[in-house]
Design a protein around this motif. Structure first.
Motif, PDB file in Angstrom:
ATOM      1  N   GLU A   2       0.845  -1.186   0.000  1.00  0.00           N
ATOM      2  CA  GLU A   2       0.000   0.000   0.000  1.00  0.00           C
ATOM      3  C   GLU A   2       0.889   1.249   0.000  1.00  0.00           C
ATOM      4  OE1 GLU A   2      -2.706   0.092   3.252  1.00  0.00           O
ATOM      5  OE2 GLU A   2      -3.632  -1.830   2.762  1.00  0.00           O
ATOM      6  N   TYR A   3       0.324   2.348  -0.510  1.00  0.00           N
ATOM      7  CA  TYR A   3       1.033   3.629  -0.523  1.00  0.00           C
ATOM      8  C   TYR A   3       0.113   4.685   0.073  1.00  0.00           C
ATOM      9  CZ  TYR A   3       4.119   1.039  -3.545  1.00  0.00           C
ATOM     10  OH  TYR A   3       4.963   0.071  -4.031  1.00  0.00           O
ATOM     11  N   ARG A   4       0.686   5.541   0.894  1.00  0.00           N
ATOM     12  CA  ARG A   4      -0.113   6.520   1.631  1.00  0.00           C
ATOM     13  C   ARG A   4       0.557   7.891   1.568  1.00  0.00           C
ATOM     14  NH1 ARG A   4      -0.064   2.258   6.666  1.00  0.00           N
ATOM     15  NH2 ARG A   4      -1.518   0.736   5.751  1.00  0.00           N
ATOM     16  N   VAL A   5      -0.251   8.929   1.516  1.00  0.00           N
ATOM     17  CA  VAL A   5       0.277  10.301   1.501  1.00  0.00           C
ATOM     18  C   VAL A   5       0.519  10.750   2.939  1.00  0.00           C
ATOM     19  CG1 VAL A   5      -0.184  12.701   0.885  1.00  0.00           C
ATOM     20  CG2 VAL A   5      -0.870  10.847  -0.662  1.00  0.00           C
ATOM     21  N   LEU A   6       1.714  11.251   3.201  1.00  0.00           N
ATOM     22  CA  LEU A   6       2.038  11.751   4.536  1.00  0.00           C
ATOM     23  C   LEU A   6       1.476  13.150   4.724  1.00  0.00           C
ATOM     24  CD1 LEU A   6       5.781  10.784   5.243  1.00  0.00           C
ATOM     25  CD2 LEU A   6       3.712   9.722   6.151  1.00  0.00           C
ATOM     26  N   GLU A   8      -0.476  16.636   5.040  1.00  0.00           N
ATOM     27  CA  GLU A   8      -1.159  17.431   4.018  1.00  0.00           C
ATOM     28  C   GLU A   8      -0.177  17.738   2.900  1.00  0.00           C
ATOM     29  OE1 GLU A   8      -2.884  20.925   5.675  1.00  0.00           O
ATOM     30  OE2 GLU A   8      -4.456  19.854   6.752  1.00  0.00           O
ATOM     31  N   GLY A   9      -0.354  17.076   1.770  1.00  0.00           N
ATOM     32  CA  GLY A   9       0.503  17.353   0.626  1.00  0.00           C
ATOM     33  C   GLY A   9       1.897  16.796   0.744  1.00  0.00           C
ATOM     34  N   GLY A  10       2.088  15.828   1.614  1.00  0.00           N
ATOM     35  CA  GLY A  10       3.398  15.217   1.761  1.00  0.00           C
ATOM     36  C   GLY A  10       3.658  14.181   0.690  1.00  0.00           C
ATOM     37  N   PRO A  11       4.781  13.481   0.773  1.00  0.00           N
ATOM     38  CA  PRO A  11       5.118  12.486  -0.243  1.00  0.00           C
ATOM     39  C   PRO A  11       4.229  11.248  -0.118  1.00  0.00           C
ATOM     40  CG  PRO A  11       6.698  12.397   1.548  1.00  0.00           C
ATOM     41  CD  PRO A  11       5.816  13.579   1.821  1.00  0.00           C
ATOM     42  N   LYS A  12       4.073  10.523  -1.229  1.00  0.00           N
ATOM     43  CA  LYS A  12       3.341   9.260  -1.230  1.00  0.00           C
ATOM     44  C   LYS A  12       4.335   8.146  -0.948  1.00  0.00           C
ATOM     45  CE  LYS A  12      -0.254   6.826  -3.806  1.00  0.00           C
ATOM     46  NZ  LYS A  12      -1.038   6.801  -5.073  1.00  0.00           N
ATOM     47  N   VAL A  13       4.166   7.485   0.189  1.00  0.00           N
ATOM     48  CA  VAL A  13       5.173   6.530   0.648  1.00  0.00           C
ATOM     49  C   VAL A  13       4.568   5.145   0.805  1.00  0.00           C
ATOM     50  CG1 VAL A  13       6.449   8.340   1.856  1.00  0.00           C
ATOM     51  CG2 VAL A  13       4.758   6.982   3.114  1.00  0.00           C
ATOM     52  N   SER A  14       5.423   4.141   0.695  1.00  0.00           N
ATOM     53  CA  SER A  14       4.996   2.776   0.960  1.00  0.00           C
ATOM     54  C   SER A  14       4.670   2.634   2.439  1.00  0.00           C
ATOM     55  CB  SER A  14       6.092   1.796   0.554  1.00  0.00           C
ATOM     56  OG  SER A  14       7.352   2.164   1.069  1.00  0.00           O
ATOM     57  N   ALA A  15       3.716   1.751   2.735  1.00  0.00           N
ATOM     58  CA  ALA A  15       3.283   1.545   4.120  1.00  0.00           C
ATOM     59  C   ALA A  15       4.349   0.870   4.962  1.00  0.00           C
ATOM     60  CB  ALA A  15       2.003   0.721   4.150  1.00  0.00           C
ATOM     61  N   VAL A  16       5.372   0.331   4.306  1.00  0.00           N
ATOM     62  CA  VAL A  16       6.551  -0.192   4.991  1.00  0.00           C
ATOM     63  C   VAL A  16       7.752   0.597   4.511  1.00  0.00           C
ATOM     64  CG1 VAL A  16       8.006  -2.209   5.422  1.00  0.00           C
ATOM     65  CG2 VAL A  16       5.535  -2.494   5.164  1.00  0.00           C
ATOM     66  N   CYS A  17       8.573   1.035   5.438  1.00  0.00           N
ATOM     67  CA  CYS A  17       9.761   1.838   5.155  1.00  0.00           C
ATOM     68  C   CYS A  17      10.988   1.045   5.590  1.00  0.00           C
ATOM     69  CB  CYS A  17       9.673   3.157   5.931  1.00  0.00           C
ATOM     70  SG  CYS A  17      11.181   4.159   5.921  1.00  0.00           S
ATOM     71  N   LEU A  18      12.052   1.081   4.802  1.00  0.00           N
ATOM     72  CA  LEU A  18      13.272   0.386   5.194  1.00  0.00           C
ATOM     73  C   LEU A  18      14.151   1.301   6.046  1.00  0.00           C
ATOM     74  CD1 LEU A  18      14.989  -2.189   5.019  1.00  0.00           C
ATOM     75  CD2 LEU A  18      16.159  -1.154   3.064  1.00  0.00           C
ATOM     76  N   GLY A  19      14.367   0.913   7.290  1.00  0.00           N
ATOM     77  CA  GLY A  19      15.307   1.611   8.159  1.00  0.00           C
ATOM     78  C   GLY A  19      16.718   1.110   7.913  1.00  0.00           C
ATOM     79  N   THR A  20      17.697   1.957   8.181  1.00  0.00           N
ATOM     80  CA  THR A  20      19.062   1.661   7.742  1.00  0.00           C
ATOM     81  C   THR A  20      20.110   1.782   8.848  1.00  0.00           C
ATOM     82  OG1 THR A  20      19.417   3.970   7.083  1.00  0.00           O
ATOM     83  CG2 THR A  20      18.506   2.483   5.405  1.00  0.00           C
ATOM     84  N   MET A  21      19.707   1.877  10.105  1.00  0.00           N
ATOM     85  CA  MET A  21      20.667   2.207  11.154  1.00  0.00           C
ATOM     86  C   MET A  21      21.753   1.147  11.361  1.00  0.00           C
ATOM     87  SD  MET A  21      18.756   1.537  14.807  1.00  0.00           S
ATOM     88  CE  MET A  21      17.706   2.970  14.695  1.00  0.00           C
ATOM     89  N   ARG A 199       4.813  23.199   6.784  1.00  0.00           N
ATOM     90  CA  ARG A 199       4.094  22.414   7.771  1.00  0.00           C
ATOM     91  C   ARG A 199       4.725  21.029   7.908  1.00  0.00           C
ATOM     92  NH1 ARG A 199      -0.651  19.739   9.165  1.00  0.00           N
ATOM     93  NH2 ARG A 199      -2.192  20.987  10.310  1.00  0.00           N
ATOM     94  N   VAL A 200       4.838  20.525   9.124  1.00  0.00           N
ATOM     95  CA  VAL A 200       5.362  19.172   9.308  1.00  0.00           C
ATOM     96  C   VAL A 200       4.327  18.167   8.801  1.00  0.00           C
ATOM     97  CG1 VAL A 200       6.835  19.789  11.254  1.00  0.00           C
ATOM     98  CG2 VAL A 200       4.508  18.967  11.694  1.00  0.00           C
ATOM     99  N   VAL A 201       4.827  17.103   8.152  1.00  0.00           N
ATOM    100  CA  VAL A 201       3.918  16.095   7.601  1.00  0.00           C
ATOM    101  C   VAL A 201       3.964  14.791   8.397  1.00  0.00           C
ATOM    102  CG1 VAL A 201       4.056  17.036   5.271  1.00  0.00           C
ATOM    103  CG2 VAL A 201       5.641  15.207   5.954  1.00  0.00           C
ATOM    104  N   SER A 202       4.936  14.666   9.322  1.00  0.00           N
ATOM    105  CA  SER A 202       5.068  13.389  10.024  1.00  0.00           C
ATOM    106  C   SER A 202       5.823  13.564  11.332  1.00  0.00           C
ATOM    107  CB  SER A 202       5.829  12.375   9.149  1.00  0.00           C
ATOM    108  OG  SER A 202       7.127  12.862   8.844  1.00  0.00           O
ATOM    109  N   THR A 203       5.657  12.570  12.198  1.00  0.00           N
ATOM    110  CA  THR A 203       6.522  12.432  13.364  1.00  0.00           C
ATOM    111  C   THR A 203       6.916  10.972  13.462  1.00  0.00           C
ATOM    112  OG1 THR A 203       6.809  12.820  15.742  1.00  0.00           O
ATOM    113  CG2 THR A 203       4.632  12.094  15.031  1.00  0.00           C
ATOM    114  N   GLN A 204       8.181  10.728  13.703  1.00  0.00           N
ATOM    115  CA  GLN A 204       8.706   9.364  13.794  1.00  0.00           C
ATOM    116  C   GLN A 204       8.881   9.028  15.273  1.00  0.00           C
ATOM    117  OE1 GLN A 204      12.785   7.019  12.567  1.00  0.00           O
ATOM    118  NE2 GLN A 204      11.996   8.531  11.134  1.00  0.00           N
TER     119      GLN A 204
END
Length: 345
Positions: A2-6, A8-21, A199-204
């Motif tokens: 699935e893909y979701r917009v972050l 208001e007007g943020g990027p369209k991202v996959s519902a799973v994100c790859l972390g890289t730490m 405007r901020v579109v997300s909080t992690q």
């Protein structure tokens, strides 16, 4: 996928994100690139990193993860990737990062962006996040706000001004927060609206079966103000894989690095993990699938950040997308939550 917009007007991202730490610490560059290739093939377009990585943070590995990601990124169609990174703030002993860093002021934010762009080998960052607040607030396992620890800090308005400049220059496309609390999110939203700023579109924030604190205040704020949750640590540093139940010395970050993951070194963690593991067995699921399925399909989550140290682990985590919990399972999860609470806030 699935893909979701972050937001208001943020990027369209996959519902799973790859972390890289883990890239540059537990994973070599070749291993990291194999993970990135696998994620892209499976429909993940969202990659999250930070200038501070690899983790645990050390002077010797500062910036290594971004460099590894950048070496992969130059071989990709850049427009296919939603790339997120973060600027490290003060309040942690990271003296090798811009001398502290002393503040999240304009000078430090701009210096951090330039460094990230150079290491990532790109002209722009899709989502630029403040890794943690500069102001006094409990974070990374601390659970009480202490007014006695108040200190001078860069005003949120000034931080927004600095971020807005970067957006206007095209170096950053969207901005977000990380490890924030309800008051902070509201201030960033309010000030941006009042002054016509980005405007901020997300909080992690951390979100998993052992830590559902987000639901207690931030969930309403983010829903009403259209700020997406990027849920990190969905497996609670491996606790929710169940591997530490039978073998406390099992390979992982918690055993590889001394004093790592103190958020989970609390007495209520093991009983809660045992309860969720028993539920998973009754349902014929691995604990990993139960834990990830819960976070992946939670209504308050915009995208879930997963990390792995092997391709096999990454494949297992991706396969858990199909483990959507039914209403009965959610009720059983909530029963455990009401008994065990949030043992690792």
């Amino acid at each position: 996928m699935e893909y979701r917009v972050l937001g208001e007007g943020g990027p369209k991202v996959s519902a799973v994100c790859l972390g890289t730490m883990t890239f540059g610490q537990q994973n070599s560059e070749a291993e990291a690139h194999s993970q990135l290739d696998c994620a892209l093939e499976r429909g993940i377009n969202f990659i999250d990193t930070a200038e501070m990585y690899a983790v645990p943070p050390r002077a010797e590995t500062y910036g290594a993860t971004e460099t590894i990601v950048g070496n992969w990124l130059v071989r990709q169609a850049r427009e296919r990737i939603v790339l997120a990174t973060k600027v490290a703030g003060p309040a942690r002993s990271l003296d090798w990062i811009r001398g502290g860093p002393p503040a999240l002021d304009r000078e430090n934010i701009r210096a951090a962006v330039e460094g990230s762009l150079r290491r990532l080998k790109t002209d722009y960052i899709d989502l630029y996040q403040l890794h943690w607040p500069e102001r006094n607030q409990p974070m990374f396992g601390q659970w009480q706000y202490d007014p006695a620890k108040e200190r001078a800090c860069t005003p949120i308005r000034a931080q927004l001004d600095a971020l807005a400049e970067l957006v206007a220059e095209g170096k950053v496309r969207h901005v977000g927060l990380s490890n924030e609390h309800p008051w902070g999110v509201m201030q960033f939203v309010r000030l941006a609206e009042e002054h016509g700023l980005t405007r901020v579109v997300s909080t992690q924030n951390a979100y998993n079966l052992l830590n559902r604190v987000f639901e207690y205040g931030l969930a309403e704020v983010c829903h009403r103000e259209h700020v997406g949750l990027l849920a990190y640590s969905p497996l609670a540093f491996g606790h929710l894989s169940g591997k530490y139940l039978d073998n406390p010395g099992a390979p992982g970050r918690l055993t590889a690095f001394e004093n790592f993951g103190q958020r989970y070194a609390k007495p209520g963690v093991r009983p809660a993990v045992e309860a969720y593991a028993a539920l998973a067995r009754r349902r014929g699921l691995s604990l990993t699938r139960l834990a990830l399925g819960f976070v992946y399909h939670r209504g308050c989550v915009a995208s879930t950040i997963i990390g792995a140290t092997s391709l096999a682990q990454l494949e297992e985590n991706l396969a858990a997308w199909d483990a959507r919990p039914d209403e009965e399972l959610l009720a059983e999860i909530d029963d455990i939550h009401l008994r065990c609470g949030n043992p690792a806030p």
